[in-house]
Each structure stands twice: as structure tokens, then as C-alpha cells.
Design a protein around this motif. Structure first.
Motif, PDB file in Angstrom:
ATOM      1  N   VAL A   1       0.650   6.003 -16.514  1.00  0.00           N
ATOM      2  CA  VAL A   1       1.288   5.128 -15.525  1.00  0.00           C
ATOM      3  C   VAL A   1       0.630   5.309 -14.157  1.00  0.00           C
ATOM      4  CG1 VAL A   1       3.444   4.560 -14.340  1.00  0.00           C
ATOM      5  CG2 VAL A   1       3.466   5.136 -16.781  1.00  0.00           C
ATOM      6  N   ALA A   2       0.339   6.569 -13.808  1.00  0.00           N
ATOM      7  CA  ALA A   2      -0.356   6.833 -12.536  1.00  0.00           C
ATOM      8  C   ALA A   2      -1.721   6.160 -12.509  1.00  0.00           C
ATOM      9  CB  ALA A   2      -0.499   8.347 -12.340  1.00  0.00           C
ATOM     10  N   ALA A   3      -2.424   6.204 -13.636  1.00  0.00           N
ATOM     11  CA  ALA A   3      -3.728   5.539 -13.714  1.00  0.00           C
ATOM     12  C   ALA A   3      -3.572   4.038 -13.492  1.00  0.00           C
ATOM     13  CB  ALA A   3      -4.363   5.822 -15.071  1.00  0.00           C
ATOM     14  N   GLY A   4      -2.507   3.464 -14.034  1.00  0.00           N
ATOM     15  CA  GLY A   4      -2.258   2.042 -13.825  1.00  0.00           C
ATOM     16  C   GLY A   4      -2.023   1.716 -12.360  1.00  0.00           C
ATOM     17  N   LEU A   5      -1.310   2.581 -11.674  1.00  0.00           N
ATOM     18  CA  LEU A   5      -1.065   2.364 -10.243  1.00  0.00           C
ATOM     19  C   LEU A   5      -2.377   2.413  -9.450  1.00  0.00           C
ATOM     20  CD1 LEU A   5       2.143   4.550  -9.816  1.00  0.00           C
ATOM     21  CD2 LEU A   5       2.015   2.053  -9.698  1.00  0.00           C
ATOM     22  N   LEU A   6      -3.236   3.373  -9.801  1.00  0.00           N
ATOM     23  CA  LEU A   6      -4.534   3.442  -9.119  1.00  0.00           C
ATOM     24  C   LEU A   6      -5.351   2.183  -9.395  1.00  0.00           C
ATOM     25  CD1 LEU A   6      -6.079   7.037  -9.338  1.00  0.00           C
ATOM     26  CD2 LEU A   6      -5.133   5.838  -7.359  1.00  0.00           C
ATOM     27  N   ALA A   7      -5.305   1.714 -10.627  1.00  0.00           N
ATOM     28  CA  ALA A   7      -6.058   0.509 -10.982  1.00  0.00           C
ATOM     29  C   ALA A   7      -5.574  -0.688 -10.167  1.00  0.00           C
ATOM     30  CB  ALA A   7      -5.917   0.240 -12.479  1.00  0.00           C
ATOM     31  N   VAL A   8      -4.275  -0.801 -10.002  1.00  0.00           N
ATOM     32  CA  VAL A   8      -3.714  -1.897  -9.200  1.00  0.00           C
ATOM     33  C   VAL A   8      -4.169  -1.769  -7.748  1.00  0.00           C
ATOM     34  CG1 VAL A   8      -1.580  -2.896  -8.296  1.00  0.00           C
ATOM     35  CG2 VAL A   8      -1.731  -2.227 -10.700  1.00  0.00           C
ATOM     36  N   ALA A   9      -4.159  -0.531  -7.243  1.00  0.00           N
ATOM     37  CA  ALA A   9      -4.581  -0.316  -5.857  1.00  0.00           C
ATOM     38  C   ALA A   9      -6.048  -0.686  -5.662  1.00  0.00           C
ATOM     39  CB  ALA A   9      -4.339   1.146  -5.469  1.00  0.00           C
ATOM     40  N   PHE A  10      -6.892  -0.323  -6.646  1.00  0.00           N
ATOM     41  CA  PHE A  10      -8.306  -0.703  -6.586  1.00  0.00           C
ATOM     42  C   PHE A  10      -8.464  -2.219  -6.635  1.00  0.00           C
ATOM     43  CE2 PHE A  10      -9.782   3.654  -7.886  1.00  0.00           C
ATOM     44  CZ  PHE A  10     -10.770   3.778  -6.922  1.00  0.00           C
TER      45      PHE A  10
ATOM     46  N   THR B   1       0.831  -1.206   0.000  1.00  0.00           N
ATOM     47  CA  THR B   1       0.000   0.000   0.000  1.00  0.00           C
ATOM     48  C   THR B   1       0.864   1.255   0.000  1.00  0.00           C
ATOM     49  OG1 THR B   1      -1.778  -1.128   1.176  1.00  0.00           O
ATOM     50  CG2 THR B   1      -1.744   1.271   1.295  1.00  0.00           C
ATOM     51  N   VAL B   2       1.855   1.261   0.876  1.00  0.00           N
ATOM     52  CA  VAL B   2       2.735   2.434   0.956  1.00  0.00           C
ATOM     53  C   VAL B   2       3.485   2.631  -0.353  1.00  0.00           C
ATOM     54  CG1 VAL B   2       4.720   3.437   2.146  1.00  0.00           C
ATOM     55  CG2 VAL B   2       2.966   2.218   3.457  1.00  0.00           C
ATOM     56  N   ALA B   3       3.979   1.539  -0.932  1.00  0.00           N
ATOM     57  CA  ALA B   3       4.746   1.646  -2.177  1.00  0.00           C
ATOM     58  C   ALA B   3       3.874   2.164  -3.322  1.00  0.00           C
ATOM     59  CB  ALA B   3       5.334   0.282  -2.532  1.00  0.00           C
ATOM     60  N   LEU B   4       2.646   1.665  -3.420  1.00  0.00           N
ATOM     61  CA  LEU B   4       1.753   2.121  -4.493  1.00  0.00           C
ATOM     62  C   LEU B   4       1.433   3.606  -4.359  1.00  0.00           C
ATOM     63  CD1 LEU B   4      -0.749  -0.874  -4.798  1.00  0.00           C
ATOM     64  CD2 LEU B   4       0.785  -0.035  -6.595  1.00  0.00           C
TER      65      LEU B   4
ATOM     66  N   THR C   1      -6.468  -4.648  -5.986  1.00  0.00           N
ATOM     67  CA  THR C   1      -5.890  -5.439  -4.888  1.00  0.00           C
ATOM     68  C   THR C   1      -6.427  -5.017  -3.532  1.00  0.00           C
ATOM     69  OG1 THR C   1      -4.003  -3.922  -4.715  1.00  0.00           O
ATOM     70  CG2 THR C   1      -3.774  -5.823  -6.196  1.00  0.00           C
ATOM     71  N   GLY C   2      -7.250  -3.973  -3.496  1.00  0.00           N
ATOM     72  CA  GLY C   2      -7.765  -3.499  -2.214  1.00  0.00           C
ATOM     73  C   GLY C   2      -6.679  -2.960  -1.312  1.00  0.00           C
ATOM     74  N   ALA C   3      -5.668  -2.365  -1.944  1.00  0.00           N
ATOM     75  CA  ALA C   3      -4.504  -1.920  -1.185  1.00  0.00           C
ATOM     76  C   ALA C   3      -4.769  -0.660  -0.371  1.00  0.00           C
ATOM     77  CB  ALA C   3      -3.330  -1.690  -2.129  1.00  0.00           C
ATOM     78  N   ALA C   4      -5.810   0.086  -0.707  1.00  0.00           N
ATOM     79  CA  ALA C   4      -6.076   1.341   0.001  1.00  0.00           C
ATOM     80  C   ALA C   4      -7.582   1.554   0.104  1.00  0.00           C
ATOM     81  CB  ALA C   4      -5.415   2.510  -0.730  1.00  0.00           C
ATOM     82  N   ALA C   5      -7.960   2.520   0.929  1.00  0.00           N
ATOM     83  CA  ALA C   5      -9.374   2.807   1.152  1.00  0.00           C
ATOM     84  C   ALA C   5     -10.054   3.200  -0.160  1.00  0.00           C
ATOM     85  CB  ALA C   5      -9.512   3.924   2.176  1.00  0.00           C
TER      86      ALA C   5
END
Length: 321
Positions: free
Chosen positions: A257-266, A203-206, A268-272
Motif C-alpha cells: 500500500v505504501a508503494a502505491g502511495l509513492l507511485a501516486v505521488a510520482f 501532497t500533505v495527505a499522501l 501526479t508530481g505531488a512531491a519533490a
């Protein structure tokens, strides 16, 4: 020389050299104050909102981190506007005029602001205190003549010329983005006393990578406005090197690339989710601003990139924190 220290020498606080050659007739105190408010105070507000967004995304308890980072942002940018006021006269004349006229007062305000931030950080513990000192240290290496002076001392015959970090192509924007990412992502953890393992390294890394990439875009977009002045001073930026159209394509790719990071976070449930949705709104605004780079006027290009975080803050409140 654009980066020489400003030393007001007259009763109204301006340097006589600057007044005689650069300062146009007074256009009104209200406009100067508005130009100042759109500078360091606006950046401080954006920094505080950005830290609040990341605090929500990390899911840690609220703390004084947004206030502390906002105070530091005001301090760093107010000092930077004073240090580079003469160089900014062509790109942001009203802000430059305000910085020159009130240089001493602004530097006092910057020192007091940084002192308050350090006091808040000291109360939050050693990690927060160490973190609070990072932006100031980065600014000294980034914008002052410390590195060129050190280079001159090591190579007194001029065999080696060390530029300011602020004048080095890409490294200048990368340094600012890195400082922002460290402050925005680490501050909520440090001020709340939460270790990285409790939140999750992924989560922190993303979030760190997202803020780093987005901050790089936010730094380069205003360079479109400053392209002519930067080229005249010999400072290479993306718009100077690749032109406006090339810069637009590069930054849209970076935001992808930023959009890809958000997609990964969504995914994987990495963040709220609510905070990620707000950051998605912020990214959408950024994409629109980048697509319009070169078509917006200078004021809009200076405010719109950072303003996207205010939109995200409103979105987060609307979604329901």
C-alpha cells in the motif's frame, strides 16, 4: 509487575529486587553503552533524518524541525525504556540493564531534551509549540498507567479493567504510527510557518498516509524479536497472534500500500522527485527487512527498520538535494 515505576534504591542505581532476580553478571560498560546508543539516541537520529526527508518532499524551507523532533524522540524513547525496563529484560537485556542502572540520569536527560525541543518550538510559533506537546501527551496515554488508574477510579469494584494503550492489540502500533506521522509531516510545515494550502492538501495527505503506514510496519517488525516476551506478558502483537510467517505476509501487504502511495505521488508530481526517489530506496530496504523477519537476529530486527531511513538520507544526499 513489569510496568511499576523504577525506583533505584542502591548506591549503583539498580533496584535490589531486579539485581537479585534478573540482572546477570556485568558484561561490560561498553556493551551497555552501545545498547543504549542503539536505543533512544539511534531513534532520535532516525527521527531527524525522517523529518529532513519529508521537508525535502514537501519542498518547504529548512528549519529546526529535524532537531526538535529528534530531541522529542530521544526524550520519549529514553523515558519509555526506563518505564518498561523490567519488562524488556528478556527481549533487550543490555538496554534494560542500562535503563535500570541509570534510570534517574536518563529521566533527567529526557526532561532536558524535551525542554530544549519545546524551547525550539516556542521560537517557531504557536503551531510548532502545540505540535511539540503532542508526542509527550501520546506517550503518557500510551505507556504509563494513567489509563488503567483512571479505569480503576471509575470502576473501583473491578467491573471494568482498562489496559494501557501499549498493551492493546493493533491499537498500540497504530497509536505510535499516528504520533510519528503527525510529528514527521506537520513539523516541517509548522516550523517553517507554511500553511497546508501553500504545499497542497493532496501532497500533505499522501506523505502523511505514507509515513503512517511505514511507521506501523517499523513498529511491528521489532515485535518479531519480542514475540516470546510479549506472549509471556500477555501482550498481543501481530507476531504473537499470527506468527512470524503471518506477520511477514501482513506487513508486506501494508508496504505494498505504501508503494502505491509513492507511485501516486510520482505520477501526479505531488512531491519533490528526489525526495520521493529516496523514500523509494527506504521502502525497498523495508521490504527486504520484512521478507527476512524471523531470519535476522534480534539486534538486526531492532535496528534495520529504522535504519532504512538513514539509507534514504544518504540516497537523498547522493541524488542531490
Amino acid at each position: 509487575m513489569a510496568n511499576e515505576p523504577t525506583k533505584p534504591s542502591t548506591a549503583d542505581g539498580t533496584t535490589s529486587q531486579y539485581r537479585s532476580h534478573v540482572t546477570p553478571p556485568d558484561t561490560g560498560a561498553v556493551r551497555r553503552v552501545a545498547a543504549f546508543a542503539a536505543g533512544a539516541p539511534f531513534t532520535a537520529l532516525v527521527a531527524a533524518v525522517e523529518v529532513a526527508l519529508v521537508t525535502a518532499a514537501l519542498g518547504v524551507q529548512r528549519s529546526a524541525a529535524p532537531i526538535a523532533v529528534g530531541l522529542i524522540a530521544f526524550s520519549v524513547y529514553a523515558a519509555d525504556h526506563v518505564a518498561d525496563a523490567e519488562g524488556d529484560a528478556d527481549s533487550t537485556p543490555l538496554r534494560a540493564r542500562f535503563a535500570l542502572r541509570y534510570a534517574d540520569q536518563l529521566m533527567v536527560a529526557a526532561a532536558v531534551s524535551y525542554g530544549l525541543a519545546v524551547a525550539l518550538a516556542a521560537g517557531a510559533g504557536p503551531a510548532a509549540l502545540a505540535l511539540a506537546l503532542v508526542p509527550g501527551a501520546v506517550w503518557i496515554g500510551y505507556a504509563t498507567d494513567w489509563l488503567p488508574a483512571l479505569g480503576d477510579r471509575l470502576a473501583p469494584l473491578g467491573a471494568v479493567s482498562v489496559p494501557r494503550l501499549k498493551d492493546v492489540f493493533l491499537l498500540n502500533s497504530a497509536a505510535v504510527a499516528l504520533a510519528w506521522a503527525v510529528a514527521v509531516v506537520a513539523a516541517p510545515l509548522a516550523f517553517a510557518g507554511v500553511p497546508v494550502d501553500s504545499v497542497g492538501p493532496r501532497t500533505v495527505a499522501l506523505l502523511f498516509a505514507y509515513v503512517l503506514i511505514r511507521s506501523f510496519v517499523d513498529v511491528e517488525i521489532p515485535n518479531v524479536r519480542d514475540a516470546a516476551a510479549d506472549a509471556a506478558r500477555g501482550v498481543a502483537t501481530l507476531p504473537v497472534v499470527f506468527g512470524v510467517a503471518g506477520t511477514r505476509r501482513i506487513l508486506l501487504g501494508v508496504d505494498a500500500v505504501a508503494a502505491g502511495l509513492l507511485a501516486v505521488a510520482f505520477a501526479t508530481g505531488a512531491a519533490a522527485p528526489a525526495a520521493l526517489a529516496a523514500l523509494a530506496v527506504e521502502l525497498a530496504v523495508s521490504l527486504a527487512v520484512t521478507a527476512l523477519a524471523g531470519r535476522l537476529d534480534g539486534t538486526a530486527l531492532g535496528l534495520a527498520p529504522d535504519g532504512s531511513y538513514l539509507v534514504a538520507g544518504v540516497a537523498l544526499l547522493a541524488i542531490g538535494l
